[in-house]
Design a protein around this motif. Structure first.
Motif, PDB file in Angstrom:
ATOM      1  N   GLU A 181      36.288  43.778  39.302  1.00  0.00           N
ATOM      2  CA  GLU A 181      35.202  43.280  40.327  1.00  0.00           C
ATOM      3  C   GLU A 181      33.808  43.108  39.580  1.00  0.00           C
ATOM      4  OE1 GLU A 181      32.999  45.119  44.233  1.00  0.00           O
ATOM      5  OE2 GLU A 181      34.471  46.408  43.177  1.00  0.00           O
ATOM      6  N   SER A 182      33.630  43.994  38.525  1.00  0.00           N
ATOM      7  CA  SER A 182      32.085  43.997  37.988  1.00  0.00           C
ATOM      8  C   SER A 182      32.198  42.651  37.218  1.00  0.00           C
ATOM      9  CB  SER A 182      31.987  45.142  36.973  1.00  0.00           C
ATOM     10  OG  SER A 182      30.803  44.940  36.240  1.00  0.00           O
ATOM     11  N   TYR A 228      30.141  37.298  36.509  1.00  0.00           N
ATOM     12  CA  TYR A 228      30.385  35.852  36.315  1.00  0.00           C
ATOM     13  C   TYR A 228      29.639  34.992  37.557  1.00  0.00           C
ATOM     14  CZ  TYR A 228      32.571  31.365  36.478  1.00  0.00           C
ATOM     15  OH  TYR A 228      33.184  29.797  36.329  1.00  0.00           O
ATOM     16  N   LEU A 229      29.740  35.449  38.660  1.00  0.00           N
ATOM     17  CA  LEU A 229      29.150  34.908  39.901  1.00  0.00           C
ATOM     18  C   LEU A 229      27.741  34.910  39.878  1.00  0.00           C
ATOM     19  CD1 LEU A 229      31.646  35.821  42.711  1.00  0.00           C
ATOM     20  CD2 LEU A 229      31.162  33.317  41.821  1.00  0.00           C
ATOM     21  N   GLN A 230      27.078  36.154  39.285  1.00  0.00           N
ATOM     22  CA  GLN A 230      25.452  35.981  39.406  1.00  0.00           C
ATOM     23  C   GLN A 230      25.292  35.202  38.198  1.00  0.00           C
ATOM     24  OE1 GLN A 230      24.721  40.269  37.948  1.00  0.00           O
ATOM     25  NE2 GLN A 230      22.419  40.067  38.394  1.00  0.00           N
ATOM     26  N   LEU A 289      41.309  37.642  38.109  1.00  0.00           N
ATOM     27  CA  LEU A 289      40.859  37.073  39.114  1.00  0.00           C
ATOM     28  C   LEU A 289      39.614  35.924  38.860  1.00  0.00           C
ATOM     29  CD1 LEU A 289      40.303  39.950  41.687  1.00  0.00           C
ATOM     30  CD2 LEU A 289      42.123  38.478  41.630  1.00  0.00           C
ATOM     31  N   GLN A 290      38.983  36.261  37.546  1.00  0.00           N
ATOM     32  CA  GLN A 290      37.896  35.465  37.337  1.00  0.00           C
ATOM     33  C   GLN A 290      38.327  33.971  37.019  1.00  0.00           C
ATOM     34  OE1 GLN A 290      37.592  33.915  33.791  1.00  0.00           O
ATOM     35  NE2 GLN A 290      35.524  33.058  34.601  1.00  0.00           N
TER      36      GLN A 290
END
Length: 495
Positions: free
Chosen positions: A336-337, A342-344, A374-375
């Motif tokens: 999750e981190s 990545y999204l940040q 997931l990434q």
């Protein structure tokens, strides 16, 4: 040795012939009998049907038409078809001539000959009346000819047809009696042949059984053990048949080779799977790093120190999770981190078109997940979903427990896919080789391949997409606690 082998082969052929020939004879006999009976029955029924068509129709049609011709010759053509009698007689002659050629019974042939003679006389009578109908003063003569040459002949034809039908029906009854006798004979012959065949086959098979089954039972026993994984077994029979000895030697050699190959394959599979995992995990898009560093440089030149610090921190966290000290499995919290970092980073670059939300319950943090699962799906959602859509895009990453498994969703409200494109993507991401895979599908193929290698074929990725609305990528993997690592990962760590 060779003699016994020949004897065994001869006995097998003999047994086959003993069983096959009598049954083949019975089958041929029954087929021939059935065909003959069926042919005769069909011929009789066909003749009766054809004859019955003229039983009453011919007399009524000819009598009425010729009566109209006699009493009103001038308007006969307006009232009836004056050519009908001749056409009807011609058709009847052809029909009964054909029936005569198929009839063997004497009474029936006699009646058919009478019918044909009457038809010829009837045709002459019709022609005579038609010729004299227009002559004045011939009315009484024509009425007399109508009674003597037409009505009497049609009556005779009708009676002959009915008598022929009676004789033909009688033949059906005779045929039934003959069939009954043939069936009794066939049953008797078939029973005798079957009893004889079974007796001979039983004697031959018993003798063959006593000389063959011992070696075969031994081979069956050791084959069962080998099938259960015991490749140390060997077959030892005392049978003197050459073919069984060759089978025994071939089996022993095969089991030895299989045992050696299985050990080699186990070692090679472990090394191959670990190597494939490492190679697949190494497929990180370098353009992401280049673009992120360019963005950091641009922000630094613009004096945006806080954003530079935030992006560098996010990039550091991103690659820290990517490396993970060489571990193949990380916790769901770390994954999750990794996604959040990545999204940040991407949020700084695409802040005008990207919004995101991560909703993974804390109860799932205690479980492990294959790194970089997931990434790549989030990256696909951004580059192939959000960027192709005008306006603000939204990515949602969520997770939930599904029995003994974990289920993750990566949703976006991008362009989505058509049915044809979705079918193509599903096909390519489950291919066995990556040579012909489109670059846009490689990330999905990477994730699917790694999940199948590490968790088995029961687990994988499913895609649900609606064109113009968005895409939902669903991941199913087993729920394992963080302390439980795969044997392959432990072996790799030791190496």
């Amino acid at each position: 040795m060779r003699g016994k082998n020949t004897s065994l082969e001869s006995r097998l052929h003999l047994l086959m012939m003993v069983c096959f020939l009598p049954l083949a004879c019975i089958a041929i006999y029954l087929l021939v009998m059935t065909y003959q009976v069926s042919a005769r029955y069909d011929a009789i029924v066909e003749n009766i049907t054809k004859a019955n068509e003229y039983n009453t129709h011919l007399k009524e049609e000819v009598d009425y038409t010729m009566y109209v011709v006699v009493v009103n010759s001038e308007r006969a053509a307006e009232i009836v078809d004056v050519d009908a009698p001749r056409n009807l007689i011609k058709g009847a002659r052809e029909t009964f001539t054909g029936i005569l050629g198929k009839t063997e019974e004497e009474n029936g042939r006699n009646k058919l000959n009478i019918i044909l003679k009457c038809l010829n006389s009837l045709e002459k009578g019709v022609e005579e009346i038609e010729r004299d109908a227009g002559v004045s003063g011939m009315y009484d003569t024509n009425l007399e000819h109508l009674d003597l040459n037409i009505r009497i002949l049609t009556e005779l034809v009708q009676e002959s047809i009915q008598e022929y039908i009676y004789y033909a029906a009688t033949n059906l009854e005779l045929l039934r009696d003959r069939v009954g006798k043939d069936v009794k004979n066939a049953m008797l012959i078939s029973s005798l042949l079957c009893i004889t065949t079974f007796a001979i086959a039983f004697v031959i098979s018993r003798r063959m059984q006593s000389s063959m089954t011992k070696g075969i039972r031994e081979l069956r026993m050791v084959t069962r053990k080998a099938g259960q994984g015991d490749f140390s077994v060997r077959a030892h029979t005392d049978d003197n048949y050459e073919d069984l000895q060759e089978l025994e030697e071939g089996f022993n050699h095969m089991v030895e080779r299989i045992g050696n190959l299985v050990e080699d394959i186990k070692t090679e599979q472990v090394n191959q799977r670990l190597t494939e995992q490492r190679l697949l995990q190494a497929q990180i898009n370098p353009h992401f790093l280049y673009n992120t560093l360019d963005a950091i440089i641009w922000q630094a030149e613009a004096g945006e120190k806080e954003q530079v610090v935030t992006m560098v921190t996010a990039l550091s966290d991103f690659f820290r999770t990517t490396l993970s000290k060489g571990r193949d499995y990380i916790s769901v919290r770390e994954e999750e981190s990794h996604i959040r970092s990545y999204l940040q980073i991407q949020r700084f670059r695409y802040q005008d078109i990207l919004e995101y939300e991560i909703r993974i319950p804390e109860e799932m943090y205690q479980y492990q997940i294959l790194k970089l699962t997931l990434q790549p799906l989030v990256e696909n959602a951004l580059y192939h979903g959000i960027k192709n859509k005008r306006g603000m895009g939204y990515i949602e990453v969520s997770g939930r427990m599904n029995g003994m498994n974990m289920e993750f969703h990566v949703k976006d409200n991008g362009m989505g896919m058509t049915e044809e494109r979705l079918s193509q993507v599903r096909k390519e991401m489950y291919q066995e080789r990556e040579e012909n895979i489109e670059p846009s599908v490689f990330g999905l193929f990477n994730v699917v391949e790694r999940i199948r290698l590490n968790y088995g074929l029961r687990f994988g990725v499913e895609i649900v997409s609606v064109f113009g609305e968005g895409t939902d990528v669903i991941v199913q993997i087993p729920a394992k606690k963080i302390e439980t690592f795969s044997k392959e990962n432990q072996l790799f760590q030791k190496q």
